[in-house]
Motif scaffolding. Structure first.
Motif, PDB file in Angstrom:
ATOM      1  N   UNK A  40       0.854  -1.187   0.000  1.00 44.06           N
ATOM      2  CA  UNK A  40       0.000   0.000   0.000  1.00 44.06           C
ATOM      3  C   UNK A  40       0.886   1.231   0.000  1.00 44.06           C
ATOM      4  N   UNK A  41       0.709   2.084  -1.005  1.00 43.38           N
ATOM      5  CA  UNK A  41       1.510   3.286  -1.149  1.00 43.38           C
ATOM      6  C   UNK A  41       0.645   4.491  -0.807  1.00 43.38           C
ATOM      7  N   UNK A  42       1.089   5.293   0.143  1.00 45.27           N
ATOM      8  CA  UNK A  42       0.380   6.499   0.566  1.00 45.27           C
ATOM      9  C   UNK A  42       1.250   7.680   0.145  1.00 45.27           C
ATOM     10  N   UNK A  43       0.853   8.355  -0.935  1.00 45.99           N
ATOM     11  CA  UNK A  43       1.740   9.362  -1.521  1.00 45.99           C
ATOM     12  C   UNK A  43       0.977  10.229  -2.507  1.00 45.99           C
ATOM     13  N   UNK A  44       1.680  11.173  -3.122  1.00 45.25           N
ATOM     14  CA  UNK A  44       1.085  12.089  -4.078  1.00 45.25           C
ATOM     15  C   UNK A  44       1.214  11.581  -5.505  1.00 45.25           C
TER      16      UNK A  44
ATOM     17  N   UNK B 266       2.149  -6.430  -5.865  1.00 48.40           N
ATOM     18  CA  UNK B 266       0.815  -5.903  -6.149  1.00 48.40           C
ATOM     19  C   UNK B 266       0.684  -4.559  -5.445  1.00 48.40           C
ATOM     20  N   UNK B 267       0.516  -3.499  -6.237  1.00 49.88           N
ATOM     21  CA  UNK B 267       0.490  -2.140  -5.705  1.00 49.88           C
ATOM     22  C   UNK B 267      -0.935  -1.665  -5.468  1.00 49.88           C
ATOM     23  N   UNK B 268      -1.136  -1.011  -4.313  1.00 48.17           N
ATOM     24  CA  UNK B 268      -2.399  -0.366  -3.958  1.00 48.17           C
ATOM     25  C   UNK B 268      -2.064   1.037  -3.500  1.00 48.17           C
ATOM     26  N   UNK B 269      -3.026   1.960  -3.558  1.00 49.42           N
ATOM     27  CA  UNK B 269      -2.677   3.354  -3.286  1.00 49.42           C
ATOM     28  C   UNK B 269      -3.707   4.070  -2.423  1.00 49.42           C
ATOM     29  N   UNK B 270      -3.199   5.057  -1.694  1.00 48.53           N
ATOM     30  CA  UNK B 270      -4.008   6.087  -1.050  1.00 48.53           C
ATOM     31  C   UNK B 270      -3.344   7.401  -1.428  1.00 48.53           C
TER      32      UNK B 270
ATOM     33  N   UNK C   2      -8.200  -5.914   1.127  1.00 49.62           N
ATOM     34  CA  UNK C   2      -7.072  -6.564   0.459  1.00 49.62           C
ATOM     35  C   UNK C   2      -5.914  -6.871   1.398  1.00 49.62           C
ATOM     36  N   UNK C   3      -5.742  -6.056   2.442  1.00 41.75           N
ATOM     37  CA  UNK C   3      -4.607  -6.225   3.336  1.00 41.75           C
ATOM     38  C   UNK C   3      -3.324  -5.731   2.692  1.00 41.75           C
ATOM     39  N   UNK C   4      -2.231  -5.764   3.440  1.00 39.17           N
ATOM     40  CA  UNK C   4      -0.939  -5.321   2.925  1.00 39.17           C
ATOM     41  C   UNK C   4       0.181  -6.067   3.633  1.00 39.17           C
TER      42      UNK C   4
END
Length: 275
Positions: free
Chosen positions: A14-18, A40-44, A78-80
């Motif tokens: 999980x990537x938390x970024x701009x 597997x990439x996920x984002x906020x 999904x979890x991380x």
């Protein structure tokens, strides 16, 4: 290789970024890096930027509640296996992300890339947020990945040599992260030295400097590649080595797009699907 023969992604990040509209850094670079390394990439997304190789031309912050909502729905379903943070922007974003991680992913490894400045010089972290970053996210990090200017801002120490880099890294380690990857690309010299500093000592990693303008997104890419390795269960030193090798090859095979600090070739590990 047929589609059925291809391995499924391994390692949820999980990537938390701009977001970088130019595709070379930020969320776009993060997704490409994790995917290219088999994760597997996920984002906020914390902010939208109007950005190209010549600089950042505008920034639009995402409401804090929605940043947290993105994190919550992803982690609940999904979890991380690892989380990576990048551009945070403001103190309230850092506070909210830190609280969400403590609530939703307290035991998930965290790679903190303390993004403060875009390659072209545009500030991506409000000065008022530096103290919040130092007290809320840095102590929670499994690995902190500052470059020399970021380490100077976090420690208040000038960094001009590899010895300075090590001293600042040890000072950052004292703030609570389990390990610090000090990036030496901003230092002068034909050799680039990175230092992996942990409670058991220092691992020095040297490489010849690449003469290239394709340096946009190197920090984002390295941190996400590292997070992917951690998510896939690699030992930390191996995860760092693979991430550094990935970034180096991405620079060496850069596409040459744009007239400023150009993007790298994030897809260099990916063979085109031929049927």
């Amino acid at each position: 290789m047929t589609q059925q023969d291809r391995p499924a992604p391994r390692g949820r990040v999980l990537i938390v970024a701009g977001s970088d509209s130019g595709g070379g850094a930020g969320i776009q670079a993060d997704i490409k890096s994790v995917t290219a390394l088999g994760g597997f990439a996920m984002t906020a997304i914390t902010a939208l930027t109007a950005q190209n190789t010549r600089g950042v031309h505008g920034v639009h912050g995402i409401p804090v509640d929605f940043v947290v909502q993105q994190m919550r729905v992803v982690l609940d379903d999904l979890g991380a296996d690892a989380v990576k943070t990048g551009m945070m922007g403001l103190p309230d974003v850092i506070e909210a992300v830190a609280d969400a991680l403590a609530d939703l992913a307290p035991d998930v490894p965290l790679v903190v890339d303390p993004v403060m400045m875009a390659k072209g010089g545009h500030a991506l972290l409000d000065p008022s947020a530096e103290a919040t970053l130092r007290t809320r996210l840095v102590p929670r990090a499994t690995v902190l990945t500052p470059n020399a200017p970021e380490a100077e801002a976090l420690t208040g120490r000038p960094i001009a040599t590899v010895a300075d880099l090590e001293e600042a890294g040890r000072a950052l380690l004292d703030m609570g992260p389990r390990a610090v990857l000090m990036k030496g690309g901003h230092l002068e010299g034909e050799t680039v030295t990175d230092l992996l500093i942990g409670p058991d000592g220092v691992v020095r990693m040297d490489a010849p400097r690449i003469a290239s303008t394709a340096t946009h997104g190197t920090g984002c890419t390295l941190a996400s590649a590292l997070a992917c390795g951690i998510a896939q269960g690699l030992p930390l030193e191996q995860a760092v080595s693979r991430a550094r090798a990935y970034v180096r090859c991405a620079m060496e095979t850069a596409p040459g797009f744009g007239s400023g600090h150009g993007p790298m070739n994030h897809g260099h590990t990916v063979a085109p699907f031929s049927g």
